[in-house]
Design a protein around this motif. Structure first.
Motif, PDB file in Angstrom:
ATOM      1  N   MET A 396      24.165  13.903  -0.829  1.00  0.00           N
ATOM      2  CA  MET A 396      24.213  13.554  -2.253  1.00  0.00           C
ATOM      3  C   MET A 396      23.440  12.250  -2.500  1.00  0.00           C
ATOM      4  O   MET A 396      23.668  11.233  -1.857  1.00  0.00           O
ATOM      5  N   THR A 397      22.520  12.336  -3.439  1.00  0.00           N
ATOM      6  CA  THR A 397      21.610  11.217  -3.686  1.00  0.00           C
ATOM      7  C   THR A 397      22.178  10.224  -4.690  1.00  0.00           C
ATOM      8  O   THR A 397      23.100  10.539  -5.438  1.00  0.00           O
ATOM      9  N   CYS A 398      21.574   9.060  -4.694  1.00  0.00           N
ATOM     10  CA  CYS A 398      21.945   8.024  -5.672  1.00  0.00           C
ATOM     11  C   CYS A 398      20.772   7.867  -6.633  1.00  0.00           C
ATOM     12  O   CYS A 398      19.685   7.467  -6.227  1.00  0.00           O
ATOM     13  N   ASP A 399      20.992   8.199  -7.894  1.00  0.00           N
ATOM     14  CA  ASP A 399      19.892   8.166  -8.862  1.00  0.00           C
ATOM     15  C   ASP A 399      20.380   7.738 -10.246  1.00  0.00           C
ATOM     16  O   ASP A 399      20.188   8.439 -11.237  1.00  0.00           O
ATOM     17  N   PRO A 400      21.012   6.565 -10.324  1.00  0.00           N
ATOM     18  CA  PRO A 400      21.609   6.176 -11.608  1.00  0.00           C
ATOM     19  C   PRO A 400      20.566   5.946 -12.710  1.00  0.00           C
ATOM     20  O   PRO A 400      19.588   5.239 -12.502  1.00  0.00           O
ATOM     21  N   ILE A 401      20.828   6.562 -13.849  1.00  0.00           N
ATOM     22  CA  ILE A 401      19.883   6.447 -14.971  1.00  0.00           C
ATOM     23  C   ILE A 401      19.849   4.996 -15.452  1.00  0.00           C
ATOM     24  O   ILE A 401      20.890   4.385 -15.687  1.00  0.00           O
ATOM     25  N   ALA A 402      18.652   4.482 -15.599  1.00  0.00           N
ATOM     26  CA  ALA A 402      18.396   3.108 -16.058  1.00  0.00           C
ATOM     27  C   ALA A 402      19.047   2.069 -15.143  1.00  0.00           C
ATOM     28  O   ALA A 402      19.266   0.931 -15.559  1.00  0.00           O
ATOM     29  N   GLY A 403      19.361   2.477 -13.931  1.00  0.00           N
ATOM     30  CA  GLY A 403      19.969   1.543 -12.980  1.00  0.00           C
ATOM     31  C   GLY A 403      21.390   1.148 -13.350  1.00  0.00           C
ATOM     32  O   GLY A 403      21.956   0.248 -12.737  1.00  0.00           O
ATOM     33  N   LEU A 404      21.964   1.849 -14.317  1.00  0.00           N
ATOM     34  CA  LEU A 404      23.337   1.523 -14.737  1.00  0.00           C
ATOM     35  C   LEU A 404      24.329   2.368 -13.951  1.00  0.00           C
ATOM     36  O   LEU A 404      24.043   3.533 -13.646  1.00  0.00           O
ATOM     37  N   VAL A 405      25.497   1.812 -13.667  1.00  0.00           N
ATOM     38  CA  VAL A 405      26.491   2.575 -12.887  1.00  0.00           C
ATOM     39  C   VAL A 405      27.316   3.426 -13.869  1.00  0.00           C
ATOM     40  O   VAL A 405      28.517   3.237 -14.046  1.00  0.00           O
ATOM     41  N   GLN A 406      26.604   4.363 -14.526  1.00  0.00           N
ATOM     42  CA  GLN A 406      27.250   5.172 -15.573  1.00  0.00           C
ATOM     43  C   GLN A 406      26.974   6.663 -15.390  1.00  0.00           C
ATOM     44  O   GLN A 406      27.902   7.455 -15.224  1.00  0.00           O
ATOM     45  N   ILE A 407      25.696   7.048 -15.450  1.00  0.00           N
ATOM     46  CA  ILE A 407      25.342   8.458 -15.250  1.00  0.00           C
ATOM     47  C   ILE A 407      24.470   8.535 -14.009  1.00  0.00           C
ATOM     48  O   ILE A 407      23.428   7.862 -13.970  1.00  0.00           O
ATOM     49  N   PRO A 408      24.851   9.296 -13.011  1.00  0.00           N
ATOM     50  CA  PRO A 408      25.959  10.243 -12.919  1.00  0.00           C
ATOM     51  C   PRO A 408      27.277   9.627 -12.413  1.00  0.00           C
ATOM     52  O   PRO A 408      28.237  10.357 -12.202  1.00  0.00           O
ATOM     53  N   CYS A 409      27.295   8.335 -12.189  1.00  0.00           N
ATOM     54  CA  CYS A 409      28.358   7.695 -11.407  1.00  0.00           C
ATOM     55  C   CYS A 409      29.780   7.966 -11.911  1.00  0.00           C
ATOM     56  O   CYS A 409      30.676   8.276 -11.119  1.00  0.00           O
ATOM     57  N   ILE A 410      29.994   7.809 -13.218  1.00  0.00           N
ATOM     58  CA  ILE A 410      31.369   7.873 -13.725  1.00  0.00           C
ATOM     59  C   ILE A 410      31.974   9.263 -13.480  1.00  0.00           C
ATOM     60  O   ILE A 410      33.075   9.386 -12.930  1.00  0.00           O
ATOM     61  N   GLU A 411      31.251  10.297 -13.862  1.00  0.00           N
ATOM     62  CA  GLU A 411      31.777  11.669 -13.649  1.00  0.00           C
ATOM     63  C   GLU A 411      31.939  11.982 -12.168  1.00  0.00           C
ATOM     64  O   GLU A 411      32.817  12.744 -11.770  1.00  0.00           O
ATOM     65  N   ARG A 412      31.044  11.415 -11.367  1.00  0.00           N
ATOM     66  CA  ARG A 412      31.119  11.712  -9.919  1.00  0.00           C
ATOM     67  C   ARG A 412      32.459  11.307  -9.328  1.00  0.00           C
ATOM     68  O   ARG A 412      32.919  11.881  -8.350  1.00  0.00           O
ATOM     69  N   ASN A 413      33.078  10.297  -9.900  1.00  0.00           N
ATOM     70  CA  ASN A 413      34.392   9.867  -9.409  1.00  0.00           C
ATOM     71  C   ASN A 413      35.438  10.951  -9.667  1.00  0.00           C
ATOM     72  O   ASN A 413      36.313  11.190  -8.829  1.00  0.00           O
ATOM     73  N   ALA A 414      35.349  11.584 -10.822  1.00  0.00           N
ATOM     74  CA  ALA A 414      36.286  12.678 -11.117  1.00  0.00           C
ATOM     75  C   ALA A 414      36.074  13.815 -10.117  1.00  0.00           C
ATOM     76  O   ALA A 414      37.033  14.374  -9.559  1.00  0.00           O
ATOM     77  N   MET A 415      34.807  14.130  -9.868  1.00  0.00           N
ATOM     78  CA  MET A 415      34.490  15.205  -8.912  1.00  0.00           C
ATOM     79  C   MET A 415      34.963  14.840  -7.501  1.00  0.00           C
ATOM     80  O   MET A 415      35.508  15.680  -6.782  1.00  0.00           O
ATOM     81  N   GLY A 416      34.754  13.598  -7.120  1.00  0.00           N
ATOM     82  CA  GLY A 416      35.171  13.153  -5.779  1.00  0.00           C
ATOM     83  C   GLY A 416      36.675  13.225  -5.608  1.00  0.00           C
ATOM     84  O   GLY A 416      37.184  13.586  -4.533  1.00  0.00           O
ATOM     85  N   ALA A 417      37.405  12.902  -6.665  1.00  0.00           N
ATOM     86  CA  ALA A 417      38.868  12.922  -6.597  1.00  0.00           C
ATOM     87  C   ALA A 417      39.378  14.361  -6.484  1.00  0.00           C
ATOM     88  O   ALA A 417      40.247  14.671  -5.653  1.00  0.00           O
TER      89      ALA A 417
END
Ligand code: SF4
Length: 474
Positions: A396-417
């Motif tokens: 799984m890659t790290c590719d945050p849009i605009a370098g912000l820890v928001q997309i895809p990061c926030i939803e990914r936490n729900a998926m990880g849980a």
């Protein structure tokens, strides 16, 4: 092998990123310590900071510049009141001066004195160099590397010796999953019991309990705050906070005034599969919305993945066991911390080194194993749960849009849980002696995959969603 405590893996900090915010903040504090030890602090007339590689490429979105200024000002990331961040940064920006460690005023022009360099330093993708000019005109500099999870190191690793000595005094020194299982078997203890013995060689049991209680309080608070805060996240992507609406729809007319009453209210709601999915997602989103707005969260093992572990623990408390208490929280955090440390020793927890498998993948794996222990799984089943959770995050890659820890990061936490809960359930219904992939093999695979991954997908925002989706589209 160096010692890694549960309190290294789970630490209280400020969002949005452990490697790009917390690490540089701590590095600035370490530099001040270094200057004081060398009696150079009082001689300083000018300072500047160079950020390199991933720290530079996604530094703006990850608030690295803000973190560096707060660290240079001498604030502690654990206790600094986050509501004062804006005021402190506005002061530096408008006055063009900074009070180094709260003691020594120096001129500071953030745009000129924080330099974003695209080039990577050889030792690690997250490099930074602090520079000072002294009264006699001499120049001093010191480089630090933020290696993930808020950990900072120097190339010469001066603290390595202390960490090696601490590891040697652990009653159960553990580098790999197989060693952990061997101790559990020989001692007839659960994973959390073994880990507790190691922690006791570093601090008293009261200190351990107190520390873990503080960690859980921050985790719970971040879920509560996130689930009760509406609006849009800062940064320019215009991302709507979703935990607020989810909580409102799920909780209905229940009345409560604090986090404990909220937990009791959730326990009284009727939950079927869909509601469980939504509650767990709500908990995870809440934490990471707090994280994205520079709020206080627990780095677990990173800030980008801070929502997975609290969400799975709260799932256990509100769905699986309404009588859960601090003893359960303690077991959960001890087990999760140990699994995270095995990943750190065998691979990485830095997205700049291994992509998002190193953040969300590791947090999911930590949560899966820890939940499995609470659900009555054997140590073998716990590590099987951890292995399953990571196996399905590999690559799984790290590719945050605009370098912000928001997309895809926030939803990914729900998926990880959710993946952690599923991995736990599968392990509980399995015979671990028949498992084809042991945890140590999946960790080795993750590390090999990390090394093969191009830098575009390692927290540089130069590939994936970060280039497909334009900030102007958001
Ligand atoms: S994509 Fe994953 S690794 Fe990258 S910043 Fe977001 S949560 Fe962290």
């Amino acid at each position: 092998m160096e010692s890694i405590s549960v309190f290294d893996m789970l630490s209280i900090g400020v969002g949005p990123s452990s490697s790009h915010t917390l690490g540089p903040w701590r590095a600035a504090l370490r530099w001040i310590e270094e200057l004081k030890e060398k009696n150079q602090f009082d001689e300083i007339t000018e300072i500047s900071v160079d950020l390199y590689g991933s720290l530079s490429l996604t530094g703006k979105g990850h608030a690295t510049d803000i973190a560096v200024m707060l660290g240079l000002s001498g604030f502690d990331p654990v206790t600094f009141p986050i509501e004062n961040i804006e005021k402190e940064i506005d002061f530096i920006n408008s006055e063009n001066k900074l009070k180094l460690n709260g003691e020594l005023e120096v001129p500071f022009f953030p745009k000129q004195n924080i330099i974003f360099n695209r080039k990577f330093l050889e030792f690690h993708p997250n490099g930074m160099t602090f520079k000072a000019t002294l009264k006699d005109g001499s120049k001093k500099s010191s480089s630090f590397y933020s290696i993930g999870g808020g950990f900072t190191v120097k190339k010469e690793r001066k603290r390595k010796k202390i960490k090696l000595a601490k590891f040697a005094q652990f009653p159960f020194p553990i580098e790999k999953g197989t060693e952990l299982l061997a101790y559990c078997k020989a001692e007839r203890k659960s994973i959390s019991e073994i880990v507790l013995e190691n922690e006791k060689s570093l601090r008293s049991e009261d200190e351990i309990n107190d520390g873990l209680k503080k960690i859980w309080d921050v985790m719970l608070d971040s879920m509560y705050v996130g689930a009760h805060t509406k609006g849009t996240l800062p940064g320019g992507l215009n991302v709507t906070r979703r935990a607020f609406e989810m909580n409102k729809n799920l909780i209905g007319d229940s009345k409560y005034t604090n986090a404990d009453e909220w937990i009791a209210a959730i326990r009284n709601t009727e939950v079927k599969f869909r509601q469980i999915l939504k509650w767990v997602s709500c908990f995870a989103l809440a934490v990471n919305e707090v994280n994205a707005s520079l709020g206080r969260v627990v780095t677990a093992p990173t800030n980008g993945s801070a929502g997975v572990i609290p969400a799975v623990m709260l799932y256990y408390m509100v769905i699986e066991n309404h009588d859960a208490n601090f003893e359960d929280v303690r077991k959960f955090l001890l087990t999760a911390g140990e699994i995270g440390s095995i990943f750190k020793k065998g691979a990485t927890i830095s997205a700049a080194m291994g992509g998002c498998q190193a953040e969300i993948g590791v947090s999911s794996s930590m949560a899966a194993g820890a939940l499995c222990e609470l659900m009555g799984g054997t140590p073998e089943q716990c590590l099987m749960a951890s292995e399953i959770a990571m196996e399905h995050h590999l690559g799984m890659t790290c590719d945050p849009i605009a370098g912000l820890v928001q997309i895809p990061c926030i939803e990914r936490n729900a998926m990880g849980a959710i993946k952690a809960i599923n991995a736990c359930e599968m392990a509980l219904d399995s015979d671990p002696s028949k498992a084809k992939v042991p945890l140590d093999k999946v960790i080795a695979t993750m590390w090999e995959t990390a090394k093969d991954m191009t830098s575009k997908y390692k927290e540089t925002s130069e590939g994936g969603l970060a280039v497909q989706v334009n900030i102007s589209d958001c």
